[in-house]
Write a protein that holds these residues in place. Structure first.
Motif, PDB file in Angstrom:
ATOM      1  N   ARG A 199      86.722  72.905  -9.095  1.00 45.03           N
ATOM      2  CA  ARG A 199      85.778  71.822  -9.382  1.00 45.03           C
ATOM      3  C   ARG A 199      85.572  71.595 -10.887  1.00 45.03           C
ATOM      4  NH1 ARG A 199      80.776  69.882  -6.704  1.00 45.03           N
ATOM      5  NH2 ARG A 199      79.245  69.347  -8.303  1.00 45.03           N
ATOM      6  N   PRO A 200      85.267  72.637 -11.685  1.00 41.25           N
ATOM      7  CA  PRO A 200      85.058  72.386 -13.122  1.00 41.25           C
ATOM      8  C   PRO A 200      86.289  71.813 -13.808  1.00 41.25           C
ATOM      9  CG  PRO A 200      84.213  74.551 -12.511  1.00 41.25           C
ATOM     10  CD  PRO A 200      85.005  74.059 -11.350  1.00 41.25           C
ATOM     11  N   PHE A 201      87.479  72.330 -13.442  1.00 44.23           N
ATOM     12  CA  PHE A 201      88.693  71.861 -14.099  1.00 44.23           C
ATOM     13  C   PHE A 201      88.960  70.396 -13.790  1.00 44.23           C
ATOM     14  CE2 PHE A 201      93.308  71.432 -14.595  1.00 44.23           C
ATOM     15  CZ  PHE A 201      93.468  71.952 -15.860  1.00 44.23           C
ATOM     16  N   LEU A 202      88.796  69.980 -12.534  1.00 44.61           N
ATOM     17  CA  LEU A 202      89.018  68.585 -12.157  1.00 44.61           C
ATOM     18  C   LEU A 202      88.021  67.657 -12.859  1.00 44.61           C
ATOM     19  CD1 LEU A 202      89.650  68.988  -8.316  1.00 44.61           C
ATOM     20  CD2 LEU A 202      91.345  68.517 -10.096  1.00 44.61           C
ATOM     21  N   ILE A 203      86.771  68.087 -12.944  1.00 44.58           N
ATOM     22  CA  ILE A 203      85.760  67.247 -13.604  1.00 44.58           C
ATOM     23  C   ILE A 203      86.067  67.110 -15.091  1.00 44.58           C
ATOM     24  CG2 ILE A 203      83.311  67.026 -14.153  1.00 44.58           C
ATOM     25  CD1 ILE A 203      82.685  68.476 -11.568  1.00 44.58           C
ATOM     26  N   ARG A 204      86.536  68.180 -15.722  1.00 48.17           N
ATOM     27  CA  ARG A 204      86.855  68.102 -17.148  1.00 48.17           C
ATOM     28  C   ARG A 204      88.063  67.211 -17.409  1.00 48.17           C
ATOM     29  NH1 ARG A 204      85.696  74.430 -17.312  1.00 48.17           N
ATOM     30  NH2 ARG A 204      83.428  74.319 -17.588  1.00 48.17           N
ATOM     31  N   ILE A 205      89.019  67.200 -16.498  1.00 45.86           N
ATOM     32  CA  ILE A 205      90.133  66.260 -16.643  1.00 45.86           C
ATOM     33  C   ILE A 205      89.611  64.826 -16.569  1.00 45.86           C
ATOM     34  CG2 ILE A 205      92.239  65.394 -15.573  1.00 45.86           C
ATOM     35  CD1 ILE A 205      92.901  68.168 -14.702  1.00 45.86           C
ATOM     36  N   ALA A 206      88.742  64.551 -15.586  1.00 44.34           N
ATOM     37  CA  ALA A 206      88.165  63.215 -15.462  1.00 44.34           C
ATOM     38  C   ALA A 206      87.374  62.832 -16.716  1.00 44.34           C
ATOM     39  CB  ALA A 206      87.267  63.149 -14.227  1.00 44.34           C
ATOM     40  N   ALA A 207      86.604  63.772 -17.252  1.00 43.36           N
ATOM     41  CA  ALA A 207      85.837  63.499 -18.475  1.00 43.36           C
ATOM     42  C   ALA A 207      86.755  63.219 -19.656  1.00 43.36           C
ATOM     43  CB  ALA A 207      84.919  64.679 -18.778  1.00 43.36           C
ATOM     44  N   THR A 208      87.854  63.945 -19.751  1.00 38.75           N
ATOM     45  CA  THR A 208      88.808  63.722 -20.844  1.00 38.75           C
ATOM     46  C   THR A 208      89.443  62.346 -20.733  1.00 38.75           C
ATOM     47  OG1 THR A 208      89.263  66.093 -20.945  1.00 38.75           O
ATOM     48  CG2 THR A 208      90.872  64.621 -21.961  1.00 38.75           C
ATOM     49  N   LEU A 209      89.795  61.927 -19.523  1.00 34.54           N
ATOM     50  CA  LEU A 209      90.376  60.593 -19.329  1.00 34.54           C
ATOM     51  C   LEU A 209      89.373  59.502 -19.712  1.00 34.54           C
ATOM     52  CD1 LEU A 209      92.245  61.141 -15.942  1.00 34.54           C
ATOM     53  CD2 LEU A 209      93.271  60.862 -18.203  1.00 34.54           C
ATOM     54  N   ALA A 210      88.113  59.691 -19.348  1.00 40.85           N
ATOM     55  CA  ALA A 210      87.090  58.719 -19.736  1.00 40.85           C
ATOM     56  C   ALA A 210      86.907  58.686 -21.252  1.00 40.85           C
ATOM     57  CB  ALA A 210      85.766  59.046 -19.052  1.00 40.85           C
ATOM     58  N   THR A 211      86.980  59.847 -21.897  1.00 38.81           N
ATOM     59  CA  THR A 211      86.856  59.904 -23.359  1.00 38.81           C
ATOM     60  C   THR A 211      88.018  59.187 -24.036  1.00 38.81           C
ATOM     61  OG1 THR A 211      85.707  62.024 -23.188  1.00 38.81           O
ATOM     62  CG2 THR A 211      86.619  61.447 -25.327  1.00 38.81           C
ATOM     63  N   ILE A 212      89.236  59.411 -23.545  1.00 39.61           N
ATOM     64  CA  ILE A 212      90.409  58.745 -24.124  1.00 39.61           C
ATOM     65  C   ILE A 212      90.293  57.235 -23.970  1.00 39.61           C
ATOM     66  CG2 ILE A 212      92.903  58.452 -23.884  1.00 39.61           C
ATOM     67  CD1 ILE A 212      93.050  61.394 -23.082  1.00 39.61           C
ATOM     68  N   THR A 213      89.832  56.792 -22.799  1.00 41.39           N
ATOM     69  CA  THR A 213      89.649  55.352 -22.586  1.00 41.39           C
ATOM     70  C   THR A 213      88.610  54.781 -23.541  1.00 41.39           C
ATOM     71  OG1 THR A 213      90.149  55.708 -20.238  1.00 41.39           O
ATOM     72  CG2 THR A 213      89.202  53.590 -20.848  1.00 41.39           C
ATOM     73  N   ILE A 247      85.711  62.414  -7.285  1.00 45.41           N
ATOM     74  CA  ILE A 247      85.410  62.457  -5.852  1.00 45.41           C
ATOM     75  C   ILE A 247      85.976  63.730  -5.219  1.00 45.41           C
ATOM     76  CG2 ILE A 247      85.868  61.340  -3.650  1.00 45.41           C
ATOM     77  CD1 ILE A 247      83.761  59.926  -5.266  1.00 45.41           C
ATOM     78  N   ILE A 248      87.207  64.101  -5.606  1.00 39.40           N
ATOM     79  CA  ILE A 248      87.806  65.328  -5.081  1.00 39.40           C
ATOM     80  C   ILE A 248      86.986  66.545  -5.506  1.00 39.40           C
ATOM     81  CG2 ILE A 248      89.832  66.818  -5.156  1.00 39.40           C
ATOM     82  CD1 ILE A 248      91.539  64.319  -5.476  1.00 39.40           C
ATOM     83  N   ALA A 249      86.597  66.581  -6.784  1.00 38.50           N
ATOM     84  CA  ALA A 249      85.827  67.716  -7.288  1.00 38.50           C
ATOM     85  C   ALA A 249      84.477  67.835  -6.587  1.00 38.50           C
ATOM     86  CB  ALA A 249      85.625  67.572  -8.797  1.00 38.50           C
ATOM     87  N   ARG A 250      83.910  66.716  -6.190  1.00 43.03           N
ATOM     88  CA  ARG A 250      82.600  66.740  -5.519  1.00 43.03           C
ATOM     89  C   ARG A 250      82.657  67.513  -4.207  1.00 43.03           C
ATOM     90  NH1 ARG A 250      79.975  63.303  -1.812  1.00 43.03           N
ATOM     91  NH2 ARG A 250      77.698  63.223  -2.077  1.00 43.03           N
ATOM     92  N   SER A 251      83.806  67.520  -3.560  1.00 40.68           N
ATOM     93  CA  SER A 251      83.929  68.219  -2.278  1.00 40.68           C
ATOM     94  C   SER A 251      84.282  69.692  -2.438  1.00 40.68           C
ATOM     95  CB  SER A 251      85.010  67.542  -1.423  1.00 40.68           C
ATOM     96  OG  SER A 251      86.285  67.647  -2.046  1.00 40.68           O
ATOM     97  N   ARG A 252      84.474  70.155  -3.663  1.00 37.77           N
ATOM     98  CA  ARG A 252      84.876  71.541  -3.874  1.00 37.77           C
ATOM     99  C   ARG A 252      83.699  72.365  -4.361  1.00 37.77           C
ATOM    100  NH1 ARG A 252      90.371  72.575  -4.165  1.00 37.77           N
ATOM    101  NH2 ARG A 252      91.695  70.740  -3.951  1.00 37.77           N
ATOM    102  N   PRO A 253      83.636  73.636  -3.966  1.00 38.28           N
ATOM    103  CA  PRO A 253      82.570  74.501  -4.480  1.00 38.28           C
ATOM    104  C   PRO A 253      82.847  74.910  -5.922  1.00 38.28           C
ATOM    105  CG  PRO A 253      84.056  75.771  -3.119  1.00 38.28           C
ATOM    106  CD  PRO A 253      84.505  74.330  -3.014  1.00 38.28           C
ATOM    107  N   HIS A 254      81.799  75.316  -6.594  1.00 38.95           N
ATOM    108  CA  HIS A 254      81.944  75.794  -7.973  1.00 38.95           C
ATOM    109  C   HIS A 254      82.374  77.249  -7.932  1.00 38.95           C
ATOM    110  CE1 HIS A 254      81.051  75.861 -12.328  1.00 38.95           C
ATOM    111  NE2 HIS A 254      80.755  77.124 -12.095  1.00 38.95           N
ATOM    112  N   VAL A 255      83.586  77.534  -8.415  1.00 41.99           N
ATOM    113  CA  VAL A 255      84.126  78.897  -8.418  1.00 41.99           C
ATOM    114  C   VAL A 255      84.539  79.236  -9.833  1.00 41.99           C
ATOM    115  CG1 VAL A 255      85.911  80.427  -7.525  1.00 41.99           C
ATOM    116  CG2 VAL A 255      84.951  78.638  -6.059  1.00 41.99           C
TER     117      VAL A 255
END
Length: 201
Positions: free
Chosen positions: A62-76, A189-197
């Motif tokens: 979950r954290p890794f997927l969210i950080r990828i999404a945040a990085t893509l938003a930052t680049i945009t 959306i994918i990260a939302r369904s995953r637990p924080h590990v």
């Protein structure tokens, strides 16, 4: 992994990568009885395999997927901001003529003085940059938080906002922001369904 292997003289030798107490009692009995040489592998993953599996799971966590999404938003956001305020080359005379017309054309506002089309365009561009920056900051902020109803709601709302931006981009702009914000929305959306590990050492 615990392995029974031949010592070359017709008996078995017990080779262990970790604690001796983890050896199979049946395998020990075979060693004591001088059984014929063969290779017995007791199904227990090597530490290296454990590390590889933990790494692969962490990459999809979950954290890794969210950080990828945040990085893509930052680049945009950075691409939009740089593209908006970069200087127009002198040889693009048609673009300069259009800009001059937009600066000269005034639009009456419901309240207050009139604004030129250029001022309205610049204001919309600034709002777009701030929107993308806010999405990136929210994603980075929730990436380190455990799964909870409030956190999941923030993640879902941000994903919907990025998906809407992707749709608007494909209609009015060009494919690059569509791809970046669309992927960011899907990953959220994918990260939302995953637990924080947390990653295991």
């Amino acid at each position: 992994m615990t392995v029974l292997c031949s010592d070359g003289i017709g008996s078995l030798r017990l080779a262990q990568s970790r604690d001796e107490e983890d050896a199979d009692p049946v395998a020990r009995a075979n060693v004591r009885a001088g059984a014929r040489p063969w290779l017995i592998v007791i199904a227990r993953p090597l530490p290296r395999v454990h590390r590889r599996q933990n790494t692969c799971f962490f990459l999809m966590s979950r954290p890794f997927l969210i950080r990828i999404a945040a990085t893509l938003a930052t680049i945009t956001c950075l691409g939009h901001t740089i593209g908006t305020f970069m200087t127009v080359p002198p040889e693009q005379t048609a673009m300069h003529a259009t800009i001059a017309t937009m600066k000269a054309t005034m639009v009456p506002m419901p309240v207050g003085g009139a604004r030129s089309y250029m001022q309205i365009l610049d204001g919309n561009n600034v709002c777009t940059a701030l929107f993308l920056l806010l999405c990136a900051v929210l994603l980075f902020a929730v990436s380190g938080l455990p799964s909870a109803p409030a956190t999941d709601r923030v993640l879902f709302i941000t994903a919907v906002a990025l998906a809407a931006f992707a749709v608007i981009s494909v209609i009015y702009f060009f494919p690059v922001p569509t791809v970046f914000t669309g992927i960011a929305a899907v990953l959220s959306i994918i990260a939302r369904s995953r637990p924080h590990v947390t990653r295991q050492p």
